[in-house]
Design a protein around this motif. Sequence first.
Motif, short mmCIF file in Angstrom:
data_model
loop_
_atom_site.label_atom_id
_atom_site.label_comp_id
_atom_site.label_asym_id
_atom_site.label_seq_id
_atom_site.Cartn_x
_atom_site.Cartn_y
_atom_site.Cartn_z
N SER A 182 -2.52 16.35 -1.70
CA SER A 182 -2.04 17.44 -0.73
C SER A 182 -2.23 17.33 0.43
N TYR A 183 -3.83 17.14 0.58
CA TYR A 183 -4.42 17.17 2.03
C TYR A 183 -3.87 15.80 2.59
N ALA A 184 -3.77 14.69 1.96
CA ALA A 184 -3.58 13.41 2.43
C ALA A 184 -2.17 13.55 3.03
N VAL A 185 -1.19 14.24 2.15
CA VAL A 185 0.13 14.45 2.33
C VAL A 185 0.41 15.13 3.60
N MET A 222 0.87 -1.13 0.07
CA MET A 222 -0.20 0.00 0.21
C MET A 222 0.89 0.98 0.00
N TYR A 223 0.75 2.15 -0.88
CA TYR A 223 1.69 3.19 -1.15
C TYR A 223 1.04 4.23 -0.17
N SER A 224 2.03 5.08 0.43
CA SER A 224 1.52 6.21 1.20
C SER A 224 1.34 7.21 0.39
N ALA A 225 0.57 8.44 0.97
CA ALA A 225 0.33 9.63 0.26
C ALA A 225 1.67 10.35 -0.28
N ALA A 226 2.72 10.27 0.67
CA ALA A 226 3.96 10.93 0.26
C ALA A 226 4.73 10.34 -1.05
N GLU A 227 4.27 8.98 -1.15
CA GLU A 227 4.87 8.20 -2.16
C GLU A 227 4.08 8.58 -3.44
N LEU A 228 2.87 9.16 -3.50
CA LEU A 228 2.12 9.27 -4.53
C LEU A 228 2.39 10.52 -4.91
N ALA A 229 3.10 11.51 -3.96
CA ALA A 229 3.08 13.16 -4.26
C ALA A 229 3.55 13.59 -5.41
N TRP A 230 4.34 12.81 -6.22
CA TRP A 230 4.85 13.21 -7.58
C TRP A 230 3.67 13.49 -8.53
N LEU A 231 2.65 12.99 -8.22
CA LEU A 231 1.29 13.11 -9.10
C LEU A 231 0.75 14.51 -8.83
N ILE A 232 1.06 15.15 -7.79
CA ILE A 232 0.60 16.57 -7.65
C ILE A 232 0.92 17.46 -8.45
N PRO A 233 2.22 17.58 -9.20
CA PRO A 233 2.38 18.72 -10.05
C PRO A 233 2.22 17.98 -11.41
N VAL A 234 2.25 16.64 -11.54
CA VAL A 234 2.01 15.87 -12.92
C VAL A 234 0.77 16.02 -13.11
N LEU A 235 -0.37 16.09 -12.52
CA LEU A 235 -1.70 16.10 -12.99
C LEU A 235 -2.02 17.43 -13.72
N PRO A 236 -1.84 18.48 -13.26
CA PRO A 236 -2.23 19.64 -13.78
C PRO A 236 -1.41 19.78 -15.02
N LEU A 237 -0.17 19.30 -14.92
CA LEU A 237 0.73 19.41 -15.99
C LEU A 237 0.16 18.83 -17.33
#
Length: 670
Positions: free
Chosen positions: A55-58, A1-16
């Motif tokens: 971001s809130y999860a992080v 199970m991934y933590s939110a921090a490990e998926l945080a790379w998606l935060i800038p990538v999704l709007p991009l």
Amino acid sequence: MYSAAELAWLIPVLPLIGGVLAGMGLISFNKEINKLRKPIAIALVSLVGFAAFLSYAVLIEQLAGAAPVEHLFVWASAGDFTLPMGYVIDPLAAVMLALVTTIAFLVMIYSHGYMAHDKGYVRFFTYLALFSSSMLGLIVSPNLLEIYVFWELVGMCSYLLVGFWYDRDGAAHAAQKAFVVNRVGDFGLLLGILGLFWATGSFDFQGIASGLADALQAGTVPNWAALTICLLVFMGPMAKSAQFPLHVWLPDAMEGPTPISALIHAATMVAAGVFLVARLEPLYSQFPLVGLVIAIVGTITCFLGASIALTQMDLKKGLAYSTVSQLGYMMLAMGCGAPVAGMFHLVTHAFFKAMLFLGSGSVIHSMEDVVGHEPILAQDMRLMGGLRKKMPITAVTFLIGCIAISGIPPLAGFWSKDEILGQAFISFPVLWFIGFLTAGMTAFYMFRLYFLTFEGEFRGENKELQSQLLLMAGKETDETDEFHAGELHESPWSMTLPLRILAVPSIFIGLLGAPWNSVFARLLNPSEAIEMAESFRWSEFLPLAFGSVLISISGITLAVFAYYLKRIDLGKLVASRYKLINNFLINKWYLDDINEKIFIRGSRKLAREVLEVDAKVVDGIVNLTGLLTLGSGEGLKYFETGRAQFYALIVFGGVIALVALFSVLGPSPI
């Protein structure tokens, strides 16, 4: 199970991803994409919303005590040199991610109503997504070099957004001004980054801090060089966060659409500079002189912005100079060695300033239906008044923002600004006093904005006043011009909903920074939070807090008597008696005029002189070389006959000429 921090790379990538796909669609299938306005807007808003959810999860993980997470990969290598890229999640990044995605999400919802009839609707949302992605990428960057990449992307997107209405001269010029001024700061930042790499061999934040300390101790880097490098790096935040004297671009950036003003002034571009100084705190804390310079620059900026805001009649520019002043407070905190206080004010300010700017956009949106789409008229407070009756939601939320920024408890601005003033009182009492006076000025000019806009009688239908304002701005009017186009009205739900949401943190979020139990400090720096709680004394807190509240109430009281009750005529009492000071403030400390004469005209004069040198000297040498080549070629072509006897004759003639020459010169002395 991934933590939110490990998926945080998606935060800038999704709007991009959303911004790139929408942008490519506009380039390839412009008409078809523009017809899909709402689906594309919904898709982009959803992507930013999902980034906000992550971001809130992080942030929740960091609040729960999760360890920082850093994921790196080798981007480039040569011999022993490797350049890692990736992302880092720590408490500072978590706070900024949640802040930026929240403001960006609400601004995008607001933009649906504000930009509904604009032909560039899809392009606007595309720019917003790219801008948000750039800022989010900057936040999670693990080293200075990666930050610099996203730093420039933020600058590029701000250029596109400020100049969004590029067919307007004002917008085009404002975008160019923002671009040029920020390039000055970014050049210093680049030199500083290269200097740090030369001194430490690292781009990592902890690496450069410890590396420079070791280099100074070993004597391989002189102290003056280290100070110079640190100040060069600070030039980047000076420009991005609009610090004196590189603040001049920010008020002109109001030429862009109001949602952009809210996003730039609240949580993205101007926050980037403060964020970078906070990231570099381990480096700057080694040099008290650098801290003093940062504090002095912040204090000057703080006072300058507030003093100019006192005389502004343009609603958005009044708020813009307010932002300049509040950014000065944040830098003052950084210079005092209190990055937690500076970041706390950044967070509280982001919410109420975003609300104030979106409120001004709501006012302008309604005013345009009365006076037309001329920005000079729609944004001038001399044509407003009485809007509270027609726009109650906008008026109430704007009033909440005014109370919050004025530092009246228990609203957010009191806790963050009071903490900064407390730190300044301990570190630099003189700078504290200037910040203290500025707090009173802030309360006065903010309630001046409120009373001129929302109270009294509506002045927007005064056609004579409209004509005078246009003439003062150098625009010609025609008697047939139709100024009155409609009636005042409250903005649609897509514009008022973000205002209501932002009002909640503007009131309550400051309580998270109460000095006796600061949740915010406990997240960013637990040891500092413990120290704050242990050293807290009501006997020390109350006098400073009472003083700051008292001077704020004094400013509000003066504004009430001058602009609500109209018992005091400040024009006669102050403006007519102190014309020199009044003109000084109206002309924005003449800084724009100084820049015009020294830098703009000076650079043009230098360019003309360089052009003269290029035309007469460089071009002359090149043209002369060409003429000599052409002339010699023309002469020598007659010797190319193809006859061996002729060539032999030339050789024989050359030998005879050499013999004659040596005969004249005589025998060699050797």
